[in-house]
Design a protein around this motif. Structure first.
Motif, PDB file in Angstrom:
ATOM      1  N   LEU A  95      -4.259   6.997   9.289  1.00  0.00           N
ATOM      2  CA  LEU A  95      -5.525   6.819  10.037  1.00  0.00           C
ATOM      3  C   LEU A  95      -6.344   5.635  10.058  1.00  0.00           C
ATOM      4  O   LEU A  95      -6.906   5.100  11.200  1.00  0.00           O
ATOM      5  N   ALA A  96      -6.713   4.939   8.944  1.00  0.00           N
ATOM      6  CA  ALA A  96      -7.266   3.708   8.749  1.00  0.00           C
ATOM      7  C   ALA A  96      -6.704   2.777   9.487  1.00  0.00           C
ATOM      8  O   ALA A  96      -7.296   2.007  10.415  1.00  0.00           O
ATOM      9  N   LEU A  97      -5.560   2.472   9.268  1.00  0.00           N
ATOM     10  CA  LEU A  97      -4.729   1.624  10.125  1.00  0.00           C
ATOM     11  C   LEU A  97      -4.797   1.703  11.602  1.00  0.00           C
ATOM     12  O   LEU A  97      -4.840   0.989  12.408  1.00  0.00           O
ATOM     13  N   GLY A  98      -4.631   3.108  12.132  1.00  0.00           N
ATOM     14  CA  GLY A  98      -4.660   3.340  13.359  1.00  0.00           C
ATOM     15  C   GLY A  98      -6.026   3.095  14.031  1.00  0.00           C
ATOM     16  O   GLY A  98      -6.076   2.932  15.306  1.00  0.00           O
ATOM     17  N   ARG A  99      -7.090   3.067  13.254  1.00  0.00           N
ATOM     18  CA  ARG A  99      -8.362   2.679  13.717  1.00  0.00           C
ATOM     19  C   ARG A  99      -8.434   0.991  13.848  1.00  0.00           C
ATOM     20  O   ARG A  99      -9.542   0.805  14.214  1.00  0.00           O
ATOM     21  N   GLY A 100      -7.408   0.356  13.557  1.00  0.00           N
ATOM     22  CA  GLY A 100      -7.625  -0.969  13.230  1.00  0.00           C
ATOM     23  C   GLY A 100      -8.245  -1.593  12.111  1.00  0.00           C
ATOM     24  O   GLY A 100      -8.781  -2.806  12.255  1.00  0.00           O
ATOM     25  N   GLU A 101      -8.520  -0.755  11.002  1.00  0.00           N
ATOM     26  CA  GLU A 101      -9.190  -1.238   9.959  1.00  0.00           C
ATOM     27  C   GLU A 101      -7.927  -1.812   8.911  1.00  0.00           C
ATOM     28  O   GLU A 101      -6.850  -1.418   8.869  1.00  0.00           O
ATOM     29  N   GLN A 102      -8.410  -2.733   8.035  1.00  0.00           N
ATOM     30  CA  GLN A 102      -7.526  -3.404   7.007  1.00  0.00           C
ATOM     31  C   GLN A 102      -7.975  -3.019   5.766  1.00  0.00           C
ATOM     32  O   GLN A 102      -8.905  -3.355   5.043  1.00  0.00           O
ATOM     33  N   PRO A 103      -7.270  -1.993   4.984  1.00  0.00           N
ATOM     34  CA  PRO A 103      -7.515  -1.368   3.694  1.00  0.00           C
ATOM     35  C   PRO A 103      -7.399  -2.695   2.663  1.00  0.00           C
ATOM     36  O   PRO A 103      -6.916  -3.844   2.699  1.00  0.00           O
ATOM     37  N   ALA A 104      -8.179  -2.370   1.554  1.00  0.00           N
ATOM     38  CA  ALA A 104      -8.458  -3.398   0.611  1.00  0.00           C
ATOM     39  C   ALA A 104      -6.855  -3.718  -0.108  1.00  0.00           C
ATOM     40  O   ALA A 104      -6.570  -4.753  -0.356  1.00  0.00           O
ATOM     41  N   GLN A 105      -5.967  -2.634  -0.100  1.00  0.00           N
ATOM     42  CA  GLN A 105      -4.713  -2.956  -0.699  1.00  0.00           C
ATOM     43  C   GLN A 105      -3.589  -2.242   0.313  1.00  0.00           C
ATOM     44  O   GLN A 105      -3.976  -0.837   0.526  1.00  0.00           O
ATOM     45  N   ALA A 106      -2.562  -2.486   0.551  1.00  0.00           N
ATOM     46  CA  ALA A 106      -1.470  -1.882   1.364  1.00  0.00           C
ATOM     47  C   ALA A 106      -0.660  -0.651   0.622  1.00  0.00           C
ATOM     48  O   ALA A 106      -0.070   0.055   1.155  1.00  0.00           O
ATOM     49  N   GLY A 107      -0.691  -1.090  -0.877  1.00  0.00           N
ATOM     50  CA  GLY A 107       0.068  -0.209  -1.607  1.00  0.00           C
ATOM     51  C   GLY A 107      -0.949   0.813  -2.380  1.00  0.00           C
ATOM     52  O   GLY A 107      -1.904   0.083  -3.064  1.00  0.00           O
ATOM     53  N   LEU A 108      -0.494   1.936  -2.684  1.00  0.00           N
ATOM     54  CA  LEU A 108      -1.429   2.908  -3.852  1.00  0.00           C
ATOM     55  C   LEU A 108      -0.629   3.451  -4.577  1.00  0.00           C
ATOM     56  O   LEU A 108       0.487   4.211  -3.862  1.00  0.00           O
ATOM     57  N   GLU A 109      -0.830   3.974  -5.775  1.00  0.00           N
ATOM     58  CA  GLU A 109      -0.218   4.533  -6.709  1.00  0.00           C
ATOM     59  C   GLU A 109      -1.096   5.480  -7.124  1.00  0.00           C
ATOM     60  O   GLU A 109      -1.877   5.140  -7.920  1.00  0.00           O
ATOM     61  N   ILE A 110      -0.739   6.688  -7.166  1.00  0.00           N
ATOM     62  CA  ILE A 110      -1.402   7.926  -7.836  1.00  0.00           C
ATOM     63  C   ILE A 110      -1.079   8.236  -9.077  1.00  0.00           C
ATOM     64  O   ILE A 110      -0.048   8.348  -9.181  1.00  0.00           O
ATOM     65  N   ALA A 111      -1.976   8.420 -10.005  1.00  0.00           N
ATOM     66  CA  ALA A 111      -1.572   8.735 -11.612  1.00  0.00           C
ATOM     67  C   ALA A 111      -0.946   9.923 -11.572  1.00  0.00           C
ATOM     68  O   ALA A 111      -1.204  11.102 -10.927  1.00  0.00           O
ATOM     69  N   THR A 112       0.129   9.856 -12.490  1.00  0.00           N
ATOM     70  CA  THR A 112       0.742  11.421 -12.837  1.00  0.00           C
ATOM     71  C   THR A 112       0.090  11.774 -14.315  1.00  0.00           C
ATOM     72  O   THR A 112      -0.354  10.902 -14.977  1.00  0.00           O
ATOM     73  N   THR A 113       0.423  12.897 -14.730  1.00  0.00           N
ATOM     74  CA  THR A 113      -0.045  13.582 -15.629  1.00  0.00           C
ATOM     75  C   THR A 113       0.893  14.591 -16.373  1.00  0.00           C
ATOM     76  O   THR A 113       1.683  14.958 -15.608  1.00  0.00           O
TER      77      THR A 113
END
Length: 349
Positions: free
Chosen positions: A319-337
């Motif tokens: 959605l941020a990309l759809g609003r034309g925003e540029q995120p700080a990083q293109a890839g994100l990894e969520i931690a496993t436990t």
């Protein structure tokens, strides 16, 4: 930043529609509101960067004129694309997408057919619907990514199975870390013959889990025994077949780490068929932490992959990309436990 006014709004009591011929356009709304065309576009597409007063003025004019976006304009939806919806994964992913979509007041379109299947449906079906963004659980080829870019439709790849170019946005999990923590848990219990049922070798997340398994063994001073590694598709049936082959060897493993929960459920089935008790005779660890594995007998130790949180993060990014925003990083990894339950125990002496 305040909006740049191009001219004052029409005087009170004067209907700015009096001198309009034909349908109202975005340009006319912008002129009537005294703002730029891009500012009106932001309001129409739910984007940020517009003051509350200006947004209210524009929305009042839109409602007064009954303005509707012309055919071909972007729909207020997120398109969620699956290869298939049979997997227990799908429910957890949809839950995360819906949570964010509801907060942002956008709809969700779920496509089961993937982006290119034998039915003849293609990515064109997605682009014709003109969603605000695409969240693809099905993997995107380079040509498909280019097609979305050409249509101006931003996209995010969910849990990619292949290596992606640096500029392709994605959300995944810490698969290597998960594989390492699962194997280290078994080592700490005293297991030394630990088998790994890996997923397909061309799937990057499965390779990362296998690498984590090997890293944990090496860190404990244990050698990686290739004969204890079996690759199979990520299904219960294939996990059962792989486990049966491992457990009927002359020197079978005392523990099995499976690349996903479905394979691990197959290990349960093979163990029952062979008269082995879990965890007395065999310890089992899965990967995903699907809700069902907390209810099997015994409840399964597994690596928790936060699918709902991953899907929520991927939707926020899309959605941020759809609003034309540029995120700080293109890839994100969520931690496993690691979630420890009752399917693991020290090996028999």
């Amino acid at each position: 930043m305040a909006d740049n006014l191009t001219e004052a709004p029409a005087e009170s009591g004067q209907d700015p529609r009096d001198d309009v011929q034909g349908p109202v356009t975005v340009a006319y709304i912008a002129e009537s509101a005294g703002v730029s065309i891009p500012t009106v576009s932001k309001v129409l597409n739910g984007r940020s960067g517009v003051s509350d007063d200006t947004r209210a003025r524009i929305e009042e004019l839109i409602n007064r004129y009954g303005y509707r976006k012309p055919p071909g304009s972007r729909n207020n939806t997120v398109e969620l694309v699956f290869r298939e919806l049979e997997s227990m994964w799908a429910v957890e992913i949809i839950r995360g997408v819906e949570r964010v979509a509801r907060k942002n007041r956008v709809g969700v379109m779920v496509s089961e057919f993937g982006l290119h299947d034998s039915s003849g449906r293609t990515l064109g079906d997605v682009t014709e619907r003109r969603p605000r963004c695409v969240l693809s659980v099905a993997q995107l080829s380079e040509a498909e990514r280019d097609q979305l870019k050409a249509k101006g439709i931003p996209f995010v790849v969910f849990d990619p199975t292949t290596e992606l170019p640096d500029d392709v946005p994605f959300v995944g999990a810490t698969n290597w870390r998960g594989g390492r923590s699962a194997t280290r848990h078994l080592i700490e219990l005293g297991h030394r013959r630990i088998a790994m049922i890996g997923g397909p070798e061309d799937v990057s997340c499965c390779r990362a889990r296998l690498a984590g398994y090997g890293s944990a063994l090496e860190a404990a001073g244990l050698s990686v025994d290739p004969s204890l590694i079996v690759h199979s598709p990520l299904t219960r049936e294939d996990g059962c077949a792989a486990a049966r082959e491992l457990l009927t060897r002359p020197d079978p493993p005392t523990a099995v780490f499976a690349a996903n929960d479905l394979q691990a459920l197959g290990v349960y089935k093979a163990a029952r068929e062979l008269g082995l008790r879990i965890p007395d005779d065999l310890s089992v660890v899965g990967f995903d932490d699907l809700p069902v594995v907390a209810w099997v007998d015994p409840p399964m130790t597994t690596v928790h992959q936060p699918l709902t949180e991953m899907a929520a993060a991927a939707t926020e990014l899309a959605l941020a990309l759809g609003r034309g925003e540029q995120p700080a990083q293109a890839g994100l990894e969520i931690a496993t436990t690691l979630t420890i339950r009752e399917s693991t125990a020290p090996p028999k002496l």
